[in-house]
Design a protein around this motif. Structure first.
Motif, PDB file in Angstrom:
ATOM      1  N   HIS A 125      -1.137 -16.313 -17.796  1.00  0.00           N
ATOM      2  CA  HIS A 125       0.061 -16.865 -18.447  1.00  0.00           C
ATOM      3  C   HIS A 125       0.757 -15.729 -19.178  1.00  0.00           C
ATOM      4  CE1 HIS A 125      -1.203 -20.874 -17.415  1.00  0.00           C
ATOM      5  NE2 HIS A 125      -2.327 -20.768 -18.105  1.00  0.00           N
ATOM      6  N   ASN A 156      -9.171 -17.943 -23.057  1.00  0.00           N
ATOM      7  CA  ASN A 156      -9.137 -19.361 -22.710  1.00  0.00           C
ATOM      8  C   ASN A 156     -10.452 -19.953 -23.198  1.00  0.00           C
ATOM      9  OD1 ASN A 156      -9.515 -21.818 -21.469  1.00  0.00           O
ATOM     10  ND2 ASN A 156      -8.946 -21.135 -19.424  1.00  0.00           N
ATOM     11  N   ASN A 159     -13.401 -25.871 -22.699  1.00  0.00           N
ATOM     12  CA  ASN A 159     -12.980 -27.179 -23.203  1.00  0.00           C
ATOM     13  C   ASN A 159     -14.206 -27.942 -23.714  1.00  0.00           C
ATOM     14  OD1 ASN A 159     -10.893 -26.824 -20.465  1.00  0.00           O
ATOM     15  ND2 ASN A 159     -10.057 -26.955 -22.522  1.00  0.00           N
ATOM     16  N   ARG A 179      -5.079 -28.836 -30.789  1.00  0.00           N
ATOM     17  CA  ARG A 179      -6.381 -28.204 -30.521  1.00  0.00           C
ATOM     18  C   ARG A 179      -6.892 -27.595 -31.831  1.00  0.00           C
ATOM     19  NH1 ARG A 179      -7.123 -26.450 -24.674  1.00  0.00           N
ATOM     20  NH2 ARG A 179      -6.251 -28.233 -23.567  1.00  0.00           N
ATOM     21  N   ASN A 210      -5.248 -21.393 -26.103  1.00  0.00           N
ATOM     22  CA  ASN A 210      -5.385 -20.017 -25.634  1.00  0.00           C
ATOM     23  C   ASN A 210      -5.037 -19.105 -26.806  1.00  0.00           C
ATOM     24  OD1 ASN A 210      -6.099 -20.933 -23.125  1.00  0.00           O
ATOM     25  ND2 ASN A 210      -4.129 -20.483 -22.148  1.00  0.00           N
TER      26      ASN A 210
END
Ligand code: GCU
Length: 138
Positions: A22, A32, A35, A67, A121
């Motif tokens: 990205h 990253n 999760n 998050r 991120n």
């Protein structure tokens, strides 16, 4: 004022991957977070002088769900449950700044996810020198 940048991709990573898919990150990539709850990035920050320092985390969250992360300094809470809301897209990076007391010498700054979505991120931590022109408090 002067600042020092610490790239997330060079930090200690627990349950996360260095990626670069990205655009807009600084350095060579970003982290990253997996999760999962408890995934973290931990920075080792050395300052010459004890004081209250602005700490700026540069992040992206391409979802619409917060998050949150617990930010600790030397194992003590500095910003529990700090919000990292959606930034609109994964290549859209935003600064989140807190202040925290650092000791002279080496400090450990950890940003750990608190939900099953993991963290956002994370691009970097910027540590800014305390202002040398603080107004008197009395
Ligand atoms: C996508 C995105 C990743 C991000 C992940 C997530 O896979 O490409 O960069 O980390 O979602 O939801 O955490």
């Amino acid at each position: 004022p002067a600042f020092t940048d610490y790239q997330a991709e060079n930090a200690t990573i627990s349950q996360g991957l260095v990626e670069s898919n990205h655009a807009g990150y600084t350095g060579t990539g970003f982290v990253n977070y997996d999760n999962v709850t408890g995934s973290y990035v931990q920075f080792t920050v050395t300052v010459a002088t004890a004081g209250v320092y602005p700490l700026t985390l540069r992040y992206a969250n391409g979802t619409t769900i917060d998050r949150p992360m617990d930010v600790t300094v030397n194992g003590s809470p500095a910003a529990p449950g700090l919000s990292f809301p959606g930034t609109g897209a994964w290549p859209t990076w935003v600064d989140k700044t807190i202040t925290a007391s650092l000791t002279a010498g080496t400090n450990t700054i950890r940003a750990a996810s608190t939900t099953v979505n993991g963290g956002p991120n994370l691009d970097r931590l910027r540590v800014t020198a305390p202002s040398d022109s603080q107004p008197p408090t009395a």
